[in-house]
Design a protein around this motif. Structure first.
Motif, mmCIF file in Angstrom:
data_model
loop_
_atom_site.group_PDB
_atom_site.id
_atom_site.type_symbol
_atom_site.label_atom_id
_atom_site.label_comp_id
_atom_site.label_asym_id
_atom_site.label_seq_id
_atom_site.Cartn_x
_atom_site.Cartn_y
_atom_site.Cartn_z
ATOM 1 N N ASP A 1 1.160 -0.850 0.224
ATOM 2 C CA ASP A 1 0.163 -0.191 -0.088
ATOM 3 C C ASP A 1 1.333 1.480 0.525
ATOM 4 O O ASP A 1 1.461 2.093 1.665
ATOM 5 C CB ASP A 1 -0.415 0.041 1.403
ATOM 6 C CG ASP A 1 -2.242 0.761 1.224
ATOM 7 O OD1 ASP A 1 -1.739 2.051 0.082
ATOM 8 O OD2 ASP A 1 -3.225 0.727 1.599
ATOM 9 N N PHE A 2 1.088 1.495 -1.490
ATOM 10 C CA PHE A 2 2.161 3.117 -1.074
ATOM 11 C C PHE A 2 1.803 3.949 -0.193
ATOM 12 O O PHE A 2 2.657 4.652 0.338
ATOM 13 C CB PHE A 2 1.801 3.271 -2.758
ATOM 14 C CG PHE A 2 3.221 3.504 -3.240
ATOM 15 C CD1 PHE A 2 4.685 3.965 -3.031
ATOM 16 C CD2 PHE A 2 2.884 5.449 -3.135
ATOM 17 C CE1 PHE A 2 5.453 5.162 -2.771
ATOM 18 C CE2 PHE A 2 3.367 6.447 -3.566
ATOM 19 C CZ PHE A 2 4.900 6.477 -4.082
ATOM 20 N N PHE A 3 0.474 4.111 -0.784
ATOM 21 C CA PHE A 3 0.193 5.781 0.092
ATOM 22 C C PHE A 3 -0.397 5.631 1.146
ATOM 23 O O PHE A 3 0.690 6.645 2.369
ATOM 24 C CB PHE A 3 -1.780 6.138 -0.467
ATOM 25 C CG PHE A 3 -1.773 7.245 0.727
ATOM 26 C CD1 PHE A 3 -1.828 8.667 -0.102
ATOM 27 C CD2 PHE A 3 -2.897 7.547 1.278
ATOM 28 C CE1 PHE A 3 -1.996 9.708 0.408
ATOM 29 C CE2 PHE A 3 -3.851 8.395 2.223
ATOM 30 C CZ PHE A 3 -2.681 10.067 1.396
ATOM 31 N N ALA A 4 -0.463 4.366 1.987
ATOM 32 C CA ALA A 4 0.102 4.206 3.682
ATOM 33 C C ALA A 4 1.201 4.581 3.536
ATOM 34 O O ALA A 4 1.864 4.928 5.373
ATOM 35 C CB ALA A 4 -1.018 2.871 3.801
ATOM 36 N N TRP A 5 2.146 4.071 3.185
ATOM 37 C CA TRP A 5 3.320 3.592 3.208
ATOM 38 C C TRP A 5 3.672 4.763 3.372
ATOM 39 O O TRP A 5 4.971 5.737 4.236
ATOM 40 C CB TRP A 5 4.398 3.021 1.905
ATOM 41 C CG TRP A 5 5.682 2.724 2.215
ATOM 42 C CD1 TRP A 5 6.994 2.164 3.291
ATOM 43 C CD2 TRP A 5 6.418 4.088 2.169
ATOM 44 N NE1 TRP A 5 7.761 2.857 3.067
ATOM 45 C CE2 TRP A 5 7.929 3.534 2.327
ATOM 46 C CE3 TRP A 5 6.949 5.200 1.029
ATOM 47 C CZ2 TRP A 5 9.125 4.210 1.781
ATOM 48 C CZ3 TRP A 5 7.176 5.471 0.206
ATOM 49 C CH2 TRP A 5 9.199 5.427 0.231
ATOM 50 N N THR A 6 3.801 6.215 2.538
ATOM 51 C CA THR A 6 4.083 7.560 2.134
ATOM 52 C C THR A 6 3.646 7.771 4.033
ATOM 53 O O THR A 6 4.609 9.033 4.454
ATOM 54 C CB THR A 6 3.754 8.519 1.978
ATOM 55 O OG1 THR A 6 2.324 8.173 1.644
ATOM 56 C CG2 THR A 6 4.188 7.816 0.219
ATOM 57 N N GLN A 7 2.418 8.135 4.275
ATOM 58 C CA GLN A 7 1.758 8.684 5.073
ATOM 59 C C GLN A 7 2.199 7.841 6.929
ATOM 60 O O GLN A 7 3.182 8.892 7.899
ATOM 61 C CB GLN A 7 0.177 8.601 5.117
ATOM 62 C CG GLN A 7 -0.340 8.587 4.260
ATOM 63 C CD GLN A 7 -0.105 10.007 4.369
ATOM 64 O OE1 GLN A 7 -0.759 11.160 4.985
ATOM 65 N NE2 GLN A 7 0.396 10.272 3.190
ATOM 66 N N THR A 8 2.745 6.354 6.708
ATOM 67 C CA THR A 8 3.713 6.018 7.763
ATOM 68 C C THR A 8 5.318 5.985 8.044
ATOM 69 O O THR A 8 6.221 6.455 9.072
ATOM 70 C CB THR A 8 3.482 4.425 7.875
ATOM 71 O OG1 THR A 8 2.046 3.866 7.662
ATOM 72 C CG2 THR A 8 4.156 3.871 9.095
ATOM 73 N N THR A 9 5.868 6.037 6.643
ATOM 74 C CA THR A 9 6.986 6.765 6.872
ATOM 75 C C THR A 9 7.624 7.759 7.270
ATOM 76 O O THR A 9 8.692 8.007 7.914
ATOM 77 C CB THR A 9 7.533 6.185 5.730
ATOM 78 O OG1 THR A 9 7.248 4.852 4.648
ATOM 79 C CG2 THR A 9 9.370 7.134 5.526
ATOM 80 N N ALA A 10 6.513 9.026 7.008
ATOM 81 C CA ALA A 10 7.108 10.536 7.587
ATOM 82 C C ALA A 10 6.623 10.227 8.501
ATOM 83 O O ALA A 10 7.448 11.102 9.228
ATOM 84 C CB ALA A 10 6.241 11.349 6.587
ATOM 85 N N ALA A 11 5.540 10.000 9.876
ATOM 86 C CA ALA A 11 5.277 9.702 11.035
ATOM 87 C C ALA A 11 5.968 9.283 11.408
ATOM 88 O O ALA A 11 6.904 9.299 12.585
ATOM 89 C CB ALA A 11 4.155 8.487 10.978
ATOM 90 N N LEU A 12 6.961 7.986 11.213
ATOM 91 C CA LEU A 12 8.278 7.291 11.802
ATOM 92 C C LEU A 12 9.845 8.198 11.795
ATOM 93 O O LEU A 12 10.517 8.167 12.659
ATOM 94 C CB LEU A 12 8.597 5.975 11.032
ATOM 95 C CG LEU A 12 7.621 5.096 11.460
ATOM 96 C CD1 LEU A 12 8.494 3.578 10.194
ATOM 97 C CD2 LEU A 12 7.378 4.410 12.715
#
Lengths: 149, 149
Positions: free
Chosen positions: B11-22
């Motif tokens: 899930d690319f979109f979810a990855w962008t959001q999670t990665t930014a938060a991490l």
């Protein structure tokens, strides 16, 4: 030597190359976290924006399809626009399943614009077209759904 | 719970959001560094591709300008195409000064495509246009350079 944060302000291309190298080397302490987080988020925002843009275009053409039946032949440009936009949206949602839950909101947010464009492009009065989107997200994305009035 | 690397696949979109938060939380150990490095690199590469496409368009229009002078009277759109392409390129190079050193190489590599397009669009024989780019990078990007016979 400029820091990663300075480089981000001065030279975006150089920043992408340096940041990728630092990430691979695990040199987290040299990275500017806020710039990196923003850029990663912007990748997601880009796909989200593209989804909304494509949904609007798809709905414009579905409205034209339903309310101006003379344009309804297979192979006509409306037919191929509908098919292409649907496929592009399906590809986007396959890559990012979490964007699927944003489709209903995007449809209601973009419907007014889609309706205006359909009216301008068909030269039919705006009142020809319903005031709110007459279809569900499932119908809009269903490759077998071709609304006939 | 999925790892960051699994999320990237699913899930690319979810990855962008999670990665930014991490990244913002400094949780570097939870990140999949290779995916992150590739995505950051791809941002720079997209900008370099955009530069190449604008250069190709610009050179195609300069070829038309030089070799089909008849189009210059009605050629308001050629003039604005040339101005616009130069503007886009200037913005990219302001954002990423390190891409300056790529311009000459891109000109050489994209010239054959520009030449073929100029031939297609003017209907003039391909041999009308020189086999290699007749202008320097400085000339191509100079807002006051309008090649005349």
């Amino acid at each position: 030597m400029s820091t990663n944060a300075e480089l981000y302000a001065q030279d975006f291309f150089a920043w992408t190359q340096t940041t990728a190298a630092l990430t691979r080397a695990g040199k987290w302490y040299d990275l500017a976290p806020e710039a990196l987080a923003e850029e990663v988020e912007s990748l997601g925002a880009r796909d989200h924006r593209e989804l909304r843009r494509r949904l609007q275009r798809l709905v414009t053409h579905l409205l034209k399809w339903q309310y101006q039946p003379s344009g309804r032949q297979t192979g006509h440009s409306w037919w191929s626009t509908i098919r292409t936009q649907r496929q592009e949206i399906i590809d986007l949602l396959e890559q990012s399943p979490s964007l699927r839950r944003t489709v209903p909101d995007a449809l209601s947010a973009r419907y007014a614009l889609a309706r205006e464009h359909a009216s301008a492009q068909t030269r039919l009065p705006l009142a020809t077209f319903p005031e709110t989107c007459p279809w569900t997200a499932e119908q809009v994305l269903d490759t077998d759904f071709w609304p006939e009035g | 719970m999925r790892t960051n690397a699994e999320l990237y696949e699913q899930d690319f979109f979810a990855w962008t959001q999670t990665t930014a938060a991490l990244i913002r939380a400094g949780k570097w150990d939870d990140l999949g560094p290779e995916a992150l490095a590739e995505e950051v690199e791809s941002l720079g590469i997209s900008q370099k591709h955009a530069l190449g496409s604008h250069l190709r368009n610009l050179v195609m229009h300069l070829l038309k300008w030089h070799y089909q002078p008849g189009g210059r009277q009605t050629g308001y759109s050629w003039r604005s195409s040339i101005d616009n392409a130069r503007d886009e390129i200037a913005m990219i190079l302001e954002d990423s000064p390190s891409l300056w050193r790529e311009v000459s190489g891109l000109l050489v590599r994209r010239y054959p495509a520009a030449r073929r397009l100029a031939h297609d669009e003017t209907g003039l024989p391909l041999s009308t246009f020189p086999e290699t780019c007749p202008w320097t990078a400085e000339q191509v990007l100079d807002a006051d350079f309008w090649p005349e016979e």
